[in-house]
Design a protein around this motif. Structure first.
Motif, short mmCIF file in Angstrom:
data_model
loop_
_atom_site.label_atom_id
_atom_site.label_comp_id
_atom_site.label_asym_id
_atom_site.label_seq_id
_atom_site.Cartn_x
_atom_site.Cartn_y
_atom_site.Cartn_z
N ILE A 76 -4.73 8.67 9.90
CA ILE A 76 -4.36 7.45 9.18
C ILE A 76 -3.97 6.36 10.17
CG2 ILE A 76 -1.89 8.05 8.91
CD1 ILE A 76 -2.13 6.82 6.04
N SER A 77 -4.44 5.15 9.91
CA SER A 77 -4.14 3.98 10.74
C SER A 77 -3.64 2.87 9.83
CB SER A 77 -5.40 3.53 11.49
OG SER A 77 -5.14 2.36 12.23
N LEU A 78 -2.46 2.34 10.16
CA LEU A 78 -1.81 1.36 9.29
C LEU A 78 -1.47 0.10 10.07
CD1 LEU A 78 0.76 3.86 7.72
CD2 LEU A 78 -1.53 3.33 6.86
N LEU A 79 -1.70 -1.05 9.44
CA LEU A 79 -1.39 -2.33 10.08
C LEU A 79 -0.97 -3.33 9.03
CD1 LEU A 79 -1.40 -4.32 12.49
CD2 LEU A 79 -3.82 -4.75 12.00
N THR A 80 0.19 -3.96 9.26
CA THR A 80 0.62 -5.06 8.39
C THR A 80 1.13 -6.20 9.26
OG1 THR A 80 2.15 -5.77 6.64
CG2 THR A 80 2.92 -4.00 8.10
N ALA A 81 0.77 -7.42 8.89
CA ALA A 81 1.24 -8.57 9.65
C ALA A 81 2.69 -8.90 9.31
CB ALA A 81 0.34 -9.78 9.38
N THR A 82 3.00 -8.88 8.01
CA THR A 82 4.36 -9.16 7.56
C THR A 82 4.77 -8.09 6.55
OG1 THR A 82 4.02 -11.54 7.83
CG2 THR A 82 5.89 -10.85 6.50
N GLY A 83 5.64 -7.20 6.96
CA GLY A 83 6.06 -6.13 6.08
C GLY A 83 6.49 -4.92 6.89
N LYS A 84 7.14 -3.99 6.24
CA LYS A 84 7.60 -2.79 6.93
C LYS A 84 6.61 -1.65 6.71
CE LYS A 84 10.61 -1.20 3.15
NZ LYS A 84 12.01 -0.87 2.78
N VAL A 97 0.86 -1.18 0.00
CA VAL A 97 0.00 0.00 0.00
C VAL A 97 0.90 1.23 0.00
CG1 VAL A 97 -1.78 1.28 1.23
CG2 VAL A 97 -1.81 -1.22 1.26
N ASN A 98 0.63 2.14 -0.93
CA ASN A 98 1.43 3.35 -1.05
C ASN A 98 0.51 4.57 -1.06
OD1 ASN A 98 2.80 5.60 -2.64
ND2 ASN A 98 4.51 4.20 -2.37
N VAL A 99 0.73 5.48 -0.10
CA VAL A 99 -0.10 6.68 0.01
C VAL A 99 0.82 7.90 -0.06
CG1 VAL A 99 -1.72 7.97 1.44
CG2 VAL A 99 -1.74 5.46 1.49
N LYS A 100 0.49 8.86 -0.94
CA LYS A 100 1.32 10.06 -1.01
C LYS A 100 0.47 11.27 -1.44
CE LYS A 100 2.99 9.30 -5.76
NZ LYS A 100 4.20 9.15 -6.62
N ASN A 101 0.91 12.42 -0.99
CA ASN A 101 0.28 13.70 -1.37
C ASN A 101 -1.23 13.68 -1.14
OD1 ASN A 101 2.84 14.65 -2.38
ND2 ASN A 101 2.45 13.46 -4.25
N SER A 102 -1.65 13.13 -0.01
CA SER A 102 -3.08 12.94 0.22
C SER A 102 -3.47 13.40 1.63
CB SER A 102 -3.46 11.47 0.03
OG SER A 102 -3.24 11.07 -1.31
N GLY A 103 -4.80 13.41 1.88
CA GLY A 103 -5.33 13.77 3.18
C GLY A 103 -6.66 13.10 3.41
N GLY A 104 -7.30 13.45 4.54
CA GLY A 104 -8.57 12.82 4.85
C GLY A 104 -8.41 11.78 5.94
N LYS A 105 -9.05 10.64 5.75
CA LYS A 105 -8.96 9.55 6.71
C LYS A 105 -8.73 8.24 5.96
CE LYS A 105 -11.42 7.20 10.46
NZ LYS A 105 -12.66 7.14 11.28
N ILE A 106 -7.70 7.53 6.37
CA ILE A 106 -7.37 6.26 5.71
C ILE A 106 -7.08 5.19 6.76
CG2 ILE A 106 -5.71 5.03 4.26
CD1 ILE A 106 -5.31 7.51 2.63
N VAL A 107 -7.68 4.04 6.59
CA VAL A 107 -7.35 2.85 7.37
C VAL A 107 -6.85 1.81 6.37
CG1 VAL A 107 -8.20 1.01 8.86
CG2 VAL A 107 -9.10 3.33 9.12
N ALA A 108 -5.62 1.35 6.55
CA ALA A 108 -5.04 0.40 5.60
C ALA A 108 -4.48 -0.80 6.35
CB ALA A 108 -3.94 1.07 4.79
#
Length: 231
Positions: free
Chosen positions: A197-205, A170-181
């Motif tokens: 913004i809220s971000l969660l990954t099980a395996t990844g940086k 998932v790649n987010v840039k130049n953006s705003g608002g509300k994102i859950v990824a």
């Protein structure tokens, strides 16, 4: 050294020289044969036609009434951008190695709710891939569920986007608002974001930089970095 010894020494030297010459000669013959075989193989491969993927389904629509988007995808690259006009826009296509009418990109409108999905034949014998580009206007709610494929959010100013992918970055840039990824397997990268913004990954940086607002990030197995962030 006796005459007999001298003769034996010359004989041994001559024998070794002949053996070396024969080995070199045989090596050259073998190398020439190998090169000839390789050249023939390359020529044969060059004559074999390479099968290209073809477009098997596509859709392009303007969704004037859309306020809620529900998207289901698999093996698709999904990109969210700011809409050029006042309405949500959608462009999607599927490509496969073989042509079939069973591949479909479905866009179903029900009032202000739009559902997007793809159909793939259950007996598909070849690989396929797709891409979707969605232009968002202010205040649109988006829910994306993807089994496999990368997701990009670029230049979207004010929308509520919920992303859930099993495998993909998932790649987010130049953006705003509300994102859950959330992704089970993939990296999440955020840059120049302002909002919640809220971000969660099980395996990844997870990497966030040059962003401000309410920022939350978590990874079960991977690196987490935040640079030049406020909030």
């Amino acid at each position: 050294m006796t005459c007999k010894s001298a003769i034996f020494a010359k004989y041994s030297f001559l024998k070794r020289s002949i053996k070396m010459y024969l080995n070199m000669k045989m090596t050259k013959i073998i190398m020439a044969a190998l090169l000839s075989t390789c050249a023939a193989t390359v020529e044969i491969c060059a004559q074999i036609p390479v099968k290209q993927m073809v477009t098997v389904a596509e859709s392009q629509q303007t969704l004037a009434s859309a306020k809620h988007l529900e998207i289901e995808s698999q093996f698709c690259r999904v990109t969210f951008v700011e809409a050029e006009g006042d309405a949500v826009s959608f462009v999607g296509k599927l490509e496969a190695m073989e042509e079939s009418d069973a591949y479909k990109v479905n866009v179903v409108e029900n009032g202000d709710v739009v559902k997007v999905s793809i159909e793939v034949p259950s007996d598909a014998k070849s690989s396929y891939a797709g891409e979707m580009t969605i232009g968002l206007k202010n205040g649109v709610d988006v829910k994306l569920v993807s089994t496999s494929g990368n997701v990009y959010v670029d230049g979207v100013s004010t929308s509520n986007i919920n992303i859930n992918t099993t495998k993909g970055k998932v790649n987010v840039k130049n953006s705003g608002g509300k994102i859950v990824a959330e992704t089970k397997n993939g990296d999440i990268t955020v840059s120049k974001y302002e909002g919640e913004i809220s971000l969660l990954t099980a395996t990844g940086k997870v990497s966030i930089e040059n962003s401000k607002g309410t920022l939350a990030a978590e990874t079960s197995d991977g690196d987490l970095s935040m640079n030049a962030c406020e909030g």
